[in-house]
Design a protein around this motif. Structure first.
Motif, mmCIF file in Angstrom:
data_model
loop_
_atom_site.group_PDB
_atom_site.id
_atom_site.type_symbol
_atom_site.label_atom_id
_atom_site.label_comp_id
_atom_site.label_asym_id
_atom_site.label_seq_id
_atom_site.Cartn_x
_atom_site.Cartn_y
_atom_site.Cartn_z
ATOM 1 N N SER A 13 -19.749 -84.680 108.761
ATOM 2 C CA SER A 13 -19.947 -83.246 108.910
ATOM 3 C C SER A 13 -18.592 -82.544 108.844
ATOM 4 C CB SER A 13 -20.615 -82.917 110.259
ATOM 5 O OG SER A 13 -21.894 -83.496 110.352
ATOM 6 N N GLY A 14 -18.560 -81.400 108.172
ATOM 7 C CA GLY A 14 -17.370 -80.576 108.170
ATOM 8 C C GLY A 14 -17.463 -79.551 109.280
ATOM 9 N N LEU B 219 -15.695 -74.479 104.015
ATOM 10 C CA LEU B 219 -16.591 -75.593 104.306
ATOM 11 C C LEU B 219 -17.401 -75.994 103.080
ATOM 12 C CD1 LEU B 219 -17.737 -74.502 107.862
ATOM 13 C CD2 LEU B 219 -16.459 -76.574 107.300
ATOM 14 N N THR C 89 -19.304 -83.927 102.163
ATOM 15 C CA THR C 89 -19.857 -83.849 103.512
ATOM 16 C C THR C 89 -21.356 -83.597 103.433
ATOM 17 O OG1 THR C 89 -19.247 -81.506 103.588
ATOM 18 C CG2 THR C 89 -17.754 -83.068 104.641
ATOM 19 N N SER D 79 -22.373 -78.696 107.426
ATOM 20 C CA SER D 79 -21.202 -77.941 107.866
ATOM 21 C C SER D 79 -21.500 -77.192 109.158
ATOM 22 C CB SER D 79 -20.769 -76.932 106.798
ATOM 23 O OG SER D 79 -20.455 -77.572 105.584
ATOM 24 N N HIS E 143 -25.219 -74.579 99.846
ATOM 25 C CA HIS E 143 -24.462 -74.846 101.064
ATOM 26 C C HIS E 143 -24.977 -74.061 102.270
ATOM 27 C CE1 HIS E 143 -20.965 -74.136 103.841
ATOM 28 N NE2 HIS E 143 -20.956 -75.445 103.768
ATOM 29 N N LEU F 230 -25.485 -75.033 106.531
ATOM 30 C CA LEU F 230 -24.441 -74.485 107.388
ATOM 31 C C LEU F 230 -25.036 -74.024 108.711
ATOM 32 C CD1 LEU F 230 -21.531 -73.396 107.861
ATOM 33 C CD2 LEU F 230 -22.303 -71.256 106.796
#
Length: 287
Positions: free
Chosen positions: A58-59, A71, A80, A83, A219, A223
């Motif tokens: 995980s970021g 991210l 990854t 995030s 993304h 997130l």
């Protein structure tokens, strides 16, 4: 193997538009941002660990909403899986101490709500602060073992230990090999280089890259944003109020002086332009 890769956005000094408020604090929301260069080494270490041993990476970053782009870049470059952004106004103007408190709370919230963590990776230092304090301070808050200046590493999943080569800086540069139990905090040296000697590792990396393309394009769906209430943080101990560092003043970085002499020529100056053409002609003919 569950890892967290910490990363940060830093001002894009090449853009030449870094914004400060009247108290000398960087206005990150108004400043073009890029990924901190030293974080790339830490992210590569996290990717190497995932390629060799599998698992989930995980970021995590702390900053304004625009840091979601950093991210996303993390997902694109080191594949990854998801995030986490720690972000709200109460976190603004944090020094390294308040940042470390916030990041450690993010890691604890992750452990409580997502999964246990085996490894946390952090870069050597940031391009804007240059202190190298945030990684070790965050580790101190977690009360975990830490290995800094890491040049190479590998994991023994059965023994749950990390074995690393690290740079020792002194009168002479030395390299020592150390072991640490998991969970562990890793701060990579700028000289860290990932290695993929086995064909299976290279194939795994290629597969992960292909899998990540679609994930990174979507993304926002991967997130998670946590504010200070999600992290159960007291506003008195975070952000500007929780930062013991006092910024006395901020001076702009002066433009470096030119190392070459320049002769100005007006395009309407025939003799001057003839001289310019005379200088350029040998290069045009290959002499």
């Amino acid at each position: 193997m569950r890892s967290i890769a910490l990363t940060k956005g830093v001002p894009d000094f090449s853009e030449g538009s870094v914004s400060f408020d009247e108290d000398g604090h960087l206005e990150r929301g108004k400043t073009p941002t890029v990924m901190n260069p030293n974080d790339e080494r830490a992210l590569q270490a996290a990717l190497q660990t995932k390629v060799r041993h599998g698992g989930h990476v995980s970021g995590m970053s702390m900053g304004p909403p625009g840091y979601s782009n950093v991210l996303q870049e993390t997902m694109e470059s080191v594949y990854t899986d998801d995030s986490y952004l720690l972000s709200d106004r109460e976190l603004a103007a944090s020094d390294t101490w308040a940042t470390a408190i916030t990041l450690s709370a993010g890691l604890e919230t992750y452990r409580e709500n997502v999964a246990d963590i085996d490894l946390v990776f952090a870069g050597f230092k940031t391009a804007d602060g240059e202190t190298g304090q945030t990684g070790p301070q965050t580790c101190w808050a977690m009360d975990w073992p830490i290995v800094t200046h890491v040049l190479a590493l590998d994991i023994d999943p059965e023994e749950r230990t990390l074995r690393a080569k690290r740079l020792v800086e002194g009168n002479v540069d030395e390299i020592e090999t150390v072991e640490a139990p998991l969970p562990c905090f890793v701060v990579t040296d700028p000289e860290f280089e990932p290695t993929y000697r086995k064909a299976s590792h290279r194939l795994t990396r290629k597969r992960l890259r292909a899998e990540t393309e679609a994930r990174a394009a979507d993304h926002d769906e991967r997130l998670t944003v946590w504010d200070h209430t999600d992290l159960n943080l007291d506003p008195d101990y975070i952000g500007l109020d929780g930062s013991p560092t006092i910024v006395s003043s901020v001076d702009p970085i002066p433009k470096a002086p030119s190392e070459r002499e320049a002769t100005m020529v007006d395009p309407d100056d025939e003799r001057g332009m003839e001289a310019v053409l005379g200088e350029l002609q040998p290069y045009a003919t290959g002499d």
